[in-house]
Design a protein around this motif. Structure first.
Motif, PDB file in Angstrom:
ATOM      1  N   MET A  40       6.891  75.570  34.026  1.00  0.00           N
ATOM      2  CA  MET A  40       6.577  75.829  32.620  1.00  0.00           C
ATOM      3  C   MET A  40       7.731  75.414  31.715  1.00  0.00           C
ATOM      4  N   ARG A  61      -6.975  78.828  22.152  1.00  0.00           N
ATOM      5  CA  ARG A  61      -7.386  77.472  21.807  1.00  0.00           C
ATOM      6  C   ARG A  61      -8.824  77.453  21.288  1.00  0.00           C
ATOM      7  N   SER A  82      -3.452  77.473  19.717  1.00  0.00           N
ATOM      8  CA  SER A  82      -2.388  77.486  20.713  1.00  0.00           C
ATOM      9  C   SER A  82      -2.603  78.655  21.653  1.00  0.00           C
ATOM     10  N   LEU A  83      -2.245  78.479  22.929  1.00  0.00           N
ATOM     11  CA  LEU A  83      -2.299  79.590  23.873  1.00  0.00           C
ATOM     12  C   LEU A  83      -1.285  80.667  23.516  1.00  0.00           C
ATOM     13  N   SER A 137      -1.025  74.955  36.281  1.00  0.00           N
ATOM     14  CA  SER A 137      -1.169  76.259  35.641  1.00  0.00           C
ATOM     15  C   SER A 137      -2.651  76.474  35.358  1.00  0.00           C
ATOM     16  N   GLY A 138      -3.007  77.719  35.064  1.00  0.00           N
ATOM     17  CA  GLY A 138      -4.371  78.009  34.623  1.00  0.00           C
ATOM     18  C   GLY A 138      -5.438  77.737  35.662  1.00  0.00           C
ATOM     19  N   THR A 150      -9.314  78.962  26.806  1.00  0.00           N
ATOM     20  CA  THR A 150      -8.257  78.616  27.760  1.00  0.00           C
ATOM     21  C   THR A 150      -8.421  77.184  28.253  1.00  0.00           C
ATOM     22  N   PHE A 199       4.793  78.927  24.098  1.00  0.00           N
ATOM     23  CA  PHE A 199       3.829  78.389  25.062  1.00  0.00           C
ATOM     24  C   PHE A 199       3.931  79.136  26.391  1.00  0.00           C
ATOM     25  N   SER A 204       0.822  81.427  27.535  1.00  0.00           N
ATOM     26  CA  SER A 204       0.087  81.027  28.730  1.00  0.00           C
ATOM     27  C   SER A 204       0.070  82.153  29.751  1.00  0.00           C
TER      28      SER A 204
END
Length: 372
Positions: free
Chosen positions: A55, A131, A124-125, A84-85, A251, A218, A222
């Motif tokens: 990250m 988002r 923005s996350l 990620s995610g 997301t 961020f 996140s």
């Protein structure tokens, strides 16, 4: 700790405080590794620290190096070494920062992907609301020549030819490519330029300080967006939860793709047996990830399966066994836990209707060959 945006940026950098505050922000972000429901085993903590490093790299690369919308550049955002995610092992994602204040030209040549799309996001996350999807366009709907070459204009005002709309709050362009066998297939060649007539800006202290701040936001945004979701799944293992399209949209999910995710657990002497009847759809897949949202390393372990790689049973159904070792059963798809006894799983169905969650059974490994 957050960056002090009230100070003169040049003085802030000269004093050394900007770097100290950025590092303190990273230190605070690292506390997400010790959430109450986060796994604490040696492998989990090793992956958690790798997640933090990834990250940091993402923030510095995408935001500091590529975060000026007047000088856009494509960087991989989800790939073999940037995750990620609950990333999809079949996907390759490429991102560029942009702004609704400018027009852009994107051009390139399509690779071997099964599907390819261009998504413009706002928000923005790291901010309330997450988002939002401004535009989502499949390459099928664009003009592409016989060699796979294309050119697209992105702007708020409609343009002739291939055009993707922007909005005032547009911040990100994401190009997704989905492959049947990604590691052996060619990826697209992509280029982007801002069509503004303004001269290229020089690097400034204000930009650097702001990039540090955005990078920290961020990271924390996140973590909260994804870890809060996982924490809600952990108490209910070995279940695929009903897809939540609104949550997926906030997301960076694909609008016409349904996601069924959850938390799985299996001991070394056990196996999870999934019986799935895939629907009529353009694509489906199942993948295994860790708590931190990274798919297990699919370069070396067999941790995912899709509609093209799956072994189907005579009746058209698919049996998937998740276990620490290969049971060696006919008409069965084995997914390796890659040394894990728990994690996140995600089923994806592209352009499918209805609910197609599989039956899940947790059984003794030695009893697998006795299942009907």
């Amino acid at each position: 700790m957050s960056m002090d945006m009230g100070r003169d940026p040049d003085e802030y950098l000269a004093s050394g405080d900007a770097w100290v505050d950025y590092c303190e922000g990273l230190k605070e972000a690292g506390q997400d590794l010790f959430r109450e429901r986060a796994p604490k085993g040696p492998l989990d903590l090793a992956e958690g620290h790798r997640y933090l490093a990834r990250m940091v790299r993402f923030g510095l690369e995408h935001i500091l190096e590529g975060g000026d919308p007047r000088l856009p550049v494509f960087f991989p955002s989800l790939c073999e070494t940037q995750k990620s995610g609950w990333d999809n092992p079949d996907n390759h994602h490429t991102n560029a920062y942009l702004s609704g204040a400018f027009d852009y030209r994107v051009w390139g040549r399509k690779g071997d992907s099964h599907t390819m799309s261009f998504a413009v996001y706002g928000g923005s996350l790291g901010r309330e609301g997450g988002r939002r999807t401004i535009a989502y366009t499949k390459i099928d709907d664009l003009e592409v020549d016989e060699e796979g070459r294309f050119e697209i204009v992105l702007s708020q005002e409609e343009k002739p030819g291939n055009w993707i709309p922007l909005a005032d709050d547009a911040t990100t362009l994401m190009v997704r490519e989905t492959f049947a066998r990604k590691l052996t297939q060619e990826r697209s060649v992509l280029h982007i330029e801002c069509l503004s007539k303004e001269p290229a800006p020089e690097l400034s202290g204000d930009f650097v300080v702001n990039a540090f701040r955005r990078s920290l936001r961020f990271m924390r945004g996140s973590a909260k967006a994804f870890f809060d979701i996982v924490d809600a799944w952990v108490p209910f293992p070995n279940v695929f939860h009903e897809g939540n399209r609104e949550q997926a949209a906030s997301t960076l999910g694909i609008p016409d793709q349904l996601y069924n995710s959850g938390w799985w657990e299996v001991a070394a002497d056990e196996a999870l047996v999934l019986d799935l009847r895939p629907p009529d759809c353009r694509y489906w897949s199942l993948s295994l990830c860790d708590y931190w949202g990274a798919s297990f390393d699919y370069r070396y372990w067999n941790i995912h399966v899709n509609d093209q790689t799956a072994c189907y049973r005579p009746d058209g159904s698919v049996r998937i066994v998740i276990a620490h070792r290969n049971p060696g059963l006919a008409d069965t798809n084995w997914l390796d836990t890659a040394g894990h006894d728990r994690g996140v799983w995600t089923l994806r169905f592209l352009e499918a209707e209805g609910d197609h969650r599989p039956e899940v059974r947790r059984v003794a490994f030695e009893a697998l060959d006795q299942l009907a």
